[in-house]
Write a protein that holds these residues in place. Structure first.
Motif, PDB file in Angstrom:
ATOM      1  N   ILE A   1       2.861  -0.417  13.142  1.00  0.00           N
ATOM      2  CA  ILE A   1       3.467   0.772  12.544  1.00  0.00           C
ATOM      3  C   ILE A   1       2.955   2.000  13.283  1.00  0.00           C
ATOM      4  N   VAL A   2       3.909   2.801  13.760  1.00  0.00           N
ATOM      5  CA  VAL A   2       3.574   3.954  14.576  1.00  0.00           C
ATOM      6  C   VAL A   2       4.299   5.202  14.070  1.00  0.00           C
ATOM      7  N   PRO A   3       3.699   6.377  14.299  1.00  0.00           N
ATOM      8  CA  PRO A   3       4.382   7.608  13.914  1.00  0.00           C
ATOM      9  C   PRO A   3       5.537   7.900  14.872  1.00  0.00           C
ATOM     10  N   VAL A   4       6.589   8.482  14.340  1.00  0.00           N
ATOM     11  CA  VAL A   4       7.727   8.909  15.155  1.00  0.00           C
ATOM     12  C   VAL A   4       8.080  10.335  14.769  1.00  0.00           C
ATOM     13  N   GLU A   5       8.597  11.065  15.715  1.00  0.00           N
ATOM     14  CA  GLU A   5       9.011  12.435  15.422  1.00  0.00           C
ATOM     15  C   GLU A   5      10.340  12.407  14.691  1.00  0.00           C
ATOM     16  N   GLU A   6      10.473  13.309  13.759  1.00  0.00           N
ATOM     17  CA  GLU A   6      11.701  13.367  12.957  1.00  0.00           C
ATOM     18  C   GLU A   6      12.833  13.983  13.736  1.00  0.00           C
TER      19      GLU A   6
ATOM     20  N   GLU B   1       0.784  -1.232   0.000  1.00  0.00           N
ATOM     21  CA  GLU B   1       0.000   0.000   0.000  1.00  0.00           C
ATOM     22  C   GLU B   1       0.821   1.290   0.000  1.00  0.00           C
ATOM     23  N   CYS B   2       2.103   1.230   0.304  1.00  0.00           N
ATOM     24  CA  CYS B   2       2.925   2.449   0.371  1.00  0.00           C
ATOM     25  C   CYS B   2       3.020   3.094  -1.014  1.00  0.00           C
ATOM     26  N   PRO B   3       2.560   4.346  -1.150  1.00  0.00           N
ATOM     27  CA  PRO B   3       2.544   4.991  -2.459  1.00  0.00           C
ATOM     28  C   PRO B   3       3.923   5.397  -2.990  1.00  0.00           C
ATOM     29  N   VAL B   4       4.941   5.415  -2.124  1.00  0.00           N
ATOM     30  CA  VAL B   4       6.266   5.840  -2.563  1.00  0.00           C
ATOM     31  C   VAL B   4       7.313   4.739  -2.465  1.00  0.00           C
ATOM     32  N   GLY B   5       6.903   3.521  -2.133  1.00  0.00           N
ATOM     33  CA  GLY B   5       7.841   2.403  -2.060  1.00  0.00           C
ATOM     34  C   GLY B   5       8.864   2.527  -0.958  1.00  0.00           C
ATOM     35  N   ALA B   6       8.465   3.102   0.176  1.00  0.00           N
ATOM     36  CA  ALA B   6       9.399   3.319   1.284  1.00  0.00           C
ATOM     37  C   ALA B   6       9.551   2.111   2.198  1.00  0.00           C
ATOM     38  N   ILE B   7       8.795   1.040   1.930  1.00  0.00           N
ATOM     39  CA  ILE B   7       8.790  -0.104   2.835  1.00  0.00           C
ATOM     40  C   ILE B   7       9.283  -1.356   2.132  1.00  0.00           C
ATOM     41  N   VAL B   8      10.150  -2.085   2.817  1.00  0.00           N
ATOM     42  CA  VAL B   8      10.585  -3.392   2.335  1.00  0.00           C
ATOM     43  C   VAL B   8      10.293  -4.408   3.419  1.00  0.00           C
ATOM     44  N   LEU B   9       9.925  -5.600   3.009  1.00  0.00           N
ATOM     45  CA  LEU B   9       9.639  -6.675   3.947  1.00  0.00           C
ATOM     46  C   LEU B   9      10.857  -7.591   3.996  1.00  0.00           C
ATOM     47  N   LEU B  10      11.480  -7.642   5.167  1.00  0.00           N
ATOM     48  CA  LEU B  10      12.662  -8.468   5.382  1.00  0.00           C
ATOM     49  C   LEU B  10      12.276  -9.649   6.268  1.00  0.00           C
ATOM     50  N   LYS B  11      13.202 -10.578   6.489  1.00  0.00           N
ATOM     51  CA  LYS B  11      12.853 -11.742   7.289  1.00  0.00           C
ATOM     52  C   LYS B  11      12.643 -11.409   8.763  1.00  0.00           C
ATOM     53  N   ASP B  12      13.100 -10.244   9.206  1.00  0.00           N
ATOM     54  CA  ASP B  12      12.847  -9.844  10.594  1.00  0.00           C
ATOM     55  C   ASP B  12      11.748  -8.786  10.707  1.00  0.00           C
ATOM     56  N   GLY B  13      10.957  -8.610   9.654  1.00  0.00           N
ATOM     57  CA  GLY B  13       9.836  -7.673   9.676  1.00  0.00           C
ATOM     58  C   GLY B  13       9.965  -6.595   8.616  1.00  0.00           C
ATOM     59  N   ALA B  14       9.005  -5.722   8.593  1.00  0.00           N
ATOM     60  CA  ALA B  14       9.012  -4.623   7.633  1.00  0.00           C
ATOM     61  C   ALA B  14       9.965  -3.529   8.107  1.00  0.00           C
TER      62      ALA B  14
ATOM     63  N   CYS C   1       9.939   7.984   3.213  1.00  0.00           N
ATOM     64  CA  CYS C   1       8.623   8.108   3.844  1.00  0.00           C
ATOM     65  C   CYS C   1       8.119   9.551   3.741  1.00  0.00           C
ATOM     66  N   ILE C   2       6.878   9.699   3.271  1.00  0.00           N
ATOM     67  CA  ILE C   2       6.275  11.030   3.138  1.00  0.00           C
ATOM     68  C   ILE C   2       5.286  11.317   4.271  1.00  0.00           C
TER      69      ILE C   2
END
Length: 58
Positions: free
Chosen positions: A53-58, A18-31, A38-39
């Protein structure tokens, strides 16, 4: 705001699909979210089956 994956990822791949910018990869230890790509749209968190998945401050 950017997002990060905490423990509890169930490896379903919905966030990656679902990520519109391809910022996520699924690895064997999780996403992993690339903070440079990330936008902060929240689509990943909205589609996370395990609510790992949670928001974090930059």
């Amino acid at each position: 705001m950017i997002y990060a994956v905490k423990q509890g990822c169930c490896y379903c791949g919905m966030c990656e699909t679902e990520c519109p910018v391809g910022a996520i990869v699924l690895l064997k230890d999780g996403a992993k979210i690339d903070p440079d790509k990330c936008i902060g749209c929240g689509t990943c968190a909205d589609n996370c089956a395990s609510e790992a998945i949670v928001p974090v401050e930059e």
